[in-house]
Design an enzyme around this catalytic site. Structure first.
Site, PDB file in Angstrom:
ATOM      1  N   GLU A 167      -5.139   1.645   2.642  1.00 34.73           N
ATOM      2  CA  GLU A 167      -5.054   0.534   3.592  1.00 34.73           C
ATOM      3  C   GLU A 167      -5.129   1.028   5.025  1.00 34.73           C
ATOM      4  O   GLU A 167      -5.803   0.441   5.872  1.00 34.73           O
ATOM      5  CB  GLU A 167      -3.753  -0.254   3.375  1.00 34.73           C
ATOM      6  CG  GLU A 167      -3.726  -1.625   4.046  1.00 34.73           C
ATOM      7  CD  GLU A 167      -3.295  -1.617   5.503  1.00 34.73           C
ATOM      8  OE1 GLU A 167      -3.556  -2.590   6.203  1.00 34.73           O
ATOM      9  OE2 GLU A 167      -2.697  -0.607   5.961  1.00 34.73           O
ATOM     10  N   GLU A 168      -4.447   2.120   5.312  1.00 39.66           N
ATOM     11  CA  GLU A 168      -4.410   2.615   6.692  1.00 39.66           C
ATOM     12  C   GLU A 168      -5.764   3.187   7.126  1.00 39.66           C
ATOM     13  O   GLU A 168      -5.943   3.535   8.297  1.00 39.66           O
ATOM     14  CB  GLU A 168      -3.295   3.662   6.865  1.00 39.66           C
ATOM     15  CG  GLU A 168      -1.891   3.154   6.548  1.00 39.66           C
ATOM     16  CD  GLU A 168      -1.351   2.125   7.539  1.00 39.66           C
ATOM     17  OE1 GLU A 168      -2.087   1.741   8.464  1.00 39.66           O
ATOM     18  OE2 GLU A 168      -0.191   1.703   7.353  1.00 39.66           O
TER      19      GLU A 168
ATOM     20  N   HIS B  71       0.847  -1.205   0.000  1.00 35.61           N
ATOM     21  CA  HIS B  71       0.000   0.000   0.000  1.00 35.61           C
ATOM     22  C   HIS B  71       0.874   1.243   0.000  1.00 35.61           C
ATOM     23  O   HIS B  71       1.966   1.245   0.584  1.00 35.61           O
ATOM     24  CB  HIS B  71      -1.009   0.009   1.157  1.00 35.61           C
ATOM     25  CG  HIS B  71      -0.434  -0.036   2.532  1.00 35.61           C
ATOM     26  ND1 HIS B  71      -0.087   1.098   3.233  1.00 35.61           N
ATOM     27  CD2 HIS B  71      -0.136  -1.078   3.342  1.00 35.61           C
ATOM     28  CE1 HIS B  71       0.382   0.737   4.428  1.00 35.61           C
ATOM     29  NE2 HIS B  71       0.376  -0.567   4.518  1.00 35.61           N
TER      30      HIS B  71
ATOM     31  N   ASP C  18      -0.278   4.352   0.889  1.00 32.37           N
ATOM     32  CA  ASP C  18      -0.646   5.355   1.894  1.00 32.37           C
ATOM     33  C   ASP C  18       0.106   5.097   3.196  1.00 32.37           C
ATOM     34  O   ASP C  18       0.565   3.978   3.446  1.00 32.37           O
ATOM     35  CB  ASP C  18      -2.164   5.376   2.128  1.00 32.37           C
ATOM     36  CG  ASP C  18      -2.709   4.091   2.747  1.00 32.37           C
ATOM     37  OD1 ASP C  18      -2.210   2.997   2.418  1.00 32.37           O
ATOM     38  OD2 ASP C  18      -3.642   4.172   3.574  1.00 32.37           O
TER      39      ASP C  18
HETATM   40  N1  BES Z   1       1.307  -3.175   8.043  1.00 34.42           N
HETATM   41  C1  BES Z   1       0.194  -3.052   8.927  1.00 34.42           C
HETATM   42  C2  BES Z   1      -0.298  -4.394   9.443  1.00 34.42           C
HETATM   43  C3  BES Z   1       0.696  -5.008  10.355  1.00 34.42           C
HETATM   44  C4  BES Z   1       0.830  -4.480  11.621  1.00 34.42           C
HETATM   45  C5  BES Z   1       1.485  -6.041   9.961  1.00 34.42           C
HETATM   46  C6  BES Z   1       1.769  -4.997  12.490  1.00 34.42           C
HETATM   47  C7  BES Z   1       2.439  -6.554  10.811  1.00 34.42           C
HETATM   48  C8  BES Z   1       2.573  -6.030  12.078  1.00 34.42           C
HETATM   49  C9  BES Z   1      -0.939  -2.350   8.218  1.00 34.42           C
HETATM   50  O1  BES Z   1      -0.513  -1.307   7.390  1.00 34.42           O
HETATM   51  C10 BES Z   1      -1.862  -1.728   9.235  1.00 34.42           C
HETATM   52  O2  BES Z   1      -1.421  -0.990  10.065  1.00 34.42           O
HETATM   53  N2  BES Z   1      -3.132  -2.042   9.153  1.00 34.42           N
HETATM   54  C11 BES Z   1      -4.116  -1.415   9.948  1.00 34.42           C
HETATM   55  C12 BES Z   1      -5.449  -1.812   9.382  1.00 34.42           C
HETATM   56  C13 BES Z   1      -6.632  -1.096   9.971  1.00 34.42           C
HETATM   57  C14 BES Z   1      -6.645   0.366   9.613  1.00 34.42           C
HETATM   58  C15 BES Z   1      -7.891  -1.736   9.472  1.00 34.42           C
HETATM   59  C16 BES Z   1      -3.998  -1.832  11.400  1.00 34.42           C
HETATM   60  O3  BES Z   1      -3.672  -2.989  11.694  1.00 34.42           O
HETATM   61  O4  BES Z   1      -4.205  -0.987  12.274  1.00 34.42           O
HETATM   62 MN    MN Z   2       1.067  -1.543   6.270  1.00 34.60          MN
END
Ligand code: BES
Ligand code: MN
Length: 476
Positions: A173-174, A109, A111
């Protein structure tokens, strides 16, 4: 356009390169890869400032241009929100090498998370700064690193790419991917693939590579607590009347039992899944999370289960009067937002409802409590028996010269379960450049550059070898 002339890797038979040759090629192109990451950080692609905004379009255009450089035909497409209004700027693209070869969808992603203030940052958040082998800057790891991996792996393979590629570099995504379902319905063919490589997660450490065995789901619950129709003098009424902040604190703490385990009926837990076999060691967790001396870890069970497969709740916002300028008054209302991390296999809407119901049913002192369930994202678990898992583990072993240690993640990537619902036959592997020191979402986010190189080599090896895996290949 990248081609044979864009790398120096020697011949290793039938256009296949070994890890050492790919590493040489990655080193040769390293400045270009580093520039992608640095330029990307400077774009300040904070989706919270508007997924449809111009700065997000520019970020998408930048990524599309870079992917074009490595042979992918890309387009920037604006998605629509479910209500039809203009949404996120997405990058989609493809490169077809053979109708017989499998198709691999590469995901990242573009963003990034906001930087509410540069407080706590030791460098300029949007100016990439290299210190001791790590590159600092917002989005350096999450998920500039994922973009850099796909870019550099494709570049290293050049015209010796033996699989068809599709790419999806998401722009929201964020923000929990609000446009994703309508977008995918409109662009189904552009997602149809045999294997999906998600580069938005991370490794056990900068030295030890991992596949992600599971991700938690997520759901927000907004709670409003009201105790009086209006604020009153705290000296005059204090005693029998508790303020809304105190009542909220009681309500929040009632979610936990005496061990610090969540005690909300209907919030499910599971033991480690997706092939996870290792636990997390307490000392490392304390260091990586920057826990203060003597801070006691909450909950029972293995740390792996507490971090990755049991639910958790964080109060991520709390509206109360700031300390500065506060005066002697009993607050009549308070509002807070709970971010619930949901066990990988539980329906997040169900978990949200259980949490909201709990808040209402446990209102302390008969306060009026309203709870609203917000956006949801599902969790995910890897199929450890998938053929691509073995391919990826072998590639990581060679690229890192270390035995992979697969790990769960407590974060969420809701795009994965959404896409798997539509393409259930696709094998998904979740990798990425983050490590426990990456500080994703917080000040001083960084990526380990040596580890990034290894991640690139690993992905190039995976792409080469997927051509020989016996997958149920669809004809293009
Ligand atoms: N890269 C992260 C997901 C992640 C977090 C992978 C920690 C490995 C370790 C992703 O970009 C993220 O932060 N996703 C959000 C999604 C939410 C907004 C639905 C999250 O987990 O807060
Ligand atoms: Mn991420």
């Amino acid at each position: 356009m990248s081609g044979k002339d864009s790398f120096t890797a020697g011949e290793a038979g039938a256009g296949m390169f070994n890890a050492a040759e790919l590493r040489e090629s990655v080193e040769k192109d390293w400045n270009g890869t580093l520039d992608v990451l640095k330029d990307k950080i400077a774009l300040k692609s904070v989706s919270a400032k508007g997924i449809a905004a111009e700065h997000m379009r520019k970020s998408a255009e930048f990524v599309a241009e870079k992917m074009r450089e490595v042979g992918i035909e890309t387009r920037v497409v604006q998605a629509q929100n479910t209500d039809g209004t203009p949404g996120a700027w997405e990058v989609i693209g493809s490169r077809t090498v053979s109708a017989e070869a499998p198709t691999v969808l590469l995901y990242a992603h573009h963003d990034v998370q906001p930087v509410p203030s540069s407080d706590g940052w030791k460098t300029e958040p949007f100016e990439a700064t290299e210190i001791d082998g790590r590159l600092y800057g917002r989005g350096s790891a999450d998920d500039g690193g994922g973009i850099a991996i796909h870019y550099a792996a494709l570049r290293a393979l050049g015209d010796d790419l033996p699989v068809n590629i599709k790419i999806f570099i998401e722009g929201e995504e964020e923000m929990g991917s609000p446009c994703f379902i309508p977008f995918i319905e409109k662009h189904r063919d552009e997602f149809d693939s045999d294997v999906i490589i998600v580069a938005d997660s991370g490794n056990w450490s900068a030295q030890i590579p991992s596949l992600t065995t599971s991700l938690r789901g997520n759901v927000d619950v907004d709670v409003e607590v009201k105790v009086l129709e209006h604020p009153v003098h705290s000296g005059q009424f204090g005693g029998p009347i508790l303020d809304a902040n105190t009542v909220s604190a009681m309500l929040i703490s009632s979610m936990y039992d005496k061990n610090g385990d969540l005690a909300i009926p209907g919030l499910e837990s599971c033991e480690p899944i997706g092939g996870l076999s290792l636990d997390v060691d307490e000392k490392t967790l304390r260091e990586d999370s920057s826990a203060v001396d003597g801070y006691v870890l909450a909950g029972t069970g293995t740390l792996a289960s507490r971090l990755w497969t049991k639910p958790s709740v964080a109060v991520i916002g709390f509206d109360a009067h700031p300390v500065e300028g506060s005066f002697n008054v009993i607050a009549n209302t308070a509002r807070f937002r709970l971010s619930v991390r949901v066990s990988p296999l539980q329906d997040p809407a169900e978990a949200g409802k259980a949490t909201a119901d709990f808040m209402i049913a446990n209102a302390p002192f008969g306060a009026k409590v309203e709870a609203k369930v917000g956006e949801t994202g599902s969790g995910w678990a890897m199929n450890p028996d998938a053929k691509t898992v073995a391919v990826a583990e072998k590639a990581m072993r060679e690229a890192f010269d270390a035995e992979p240690a697969n790990k769960g993640e407590g974060g969420s990537i809701p795009f994965i379960p959404d896409l798997q619902k539509i393409f259930p036959q696709a094998e998904v592997i979740v990798t990425g450049p983050e490590d426990p020191k990456a500080n994703a979402h917080s000040p001083n986010e960084s990526i380990d550059l040596e580890s990034l190189k290894k991640n690139i080599v690993a992905e190039a090896l995976i792409l080469q070898r997927l051509a020989d895996v016996d997958l149920p290949v669809r004809k293009n």
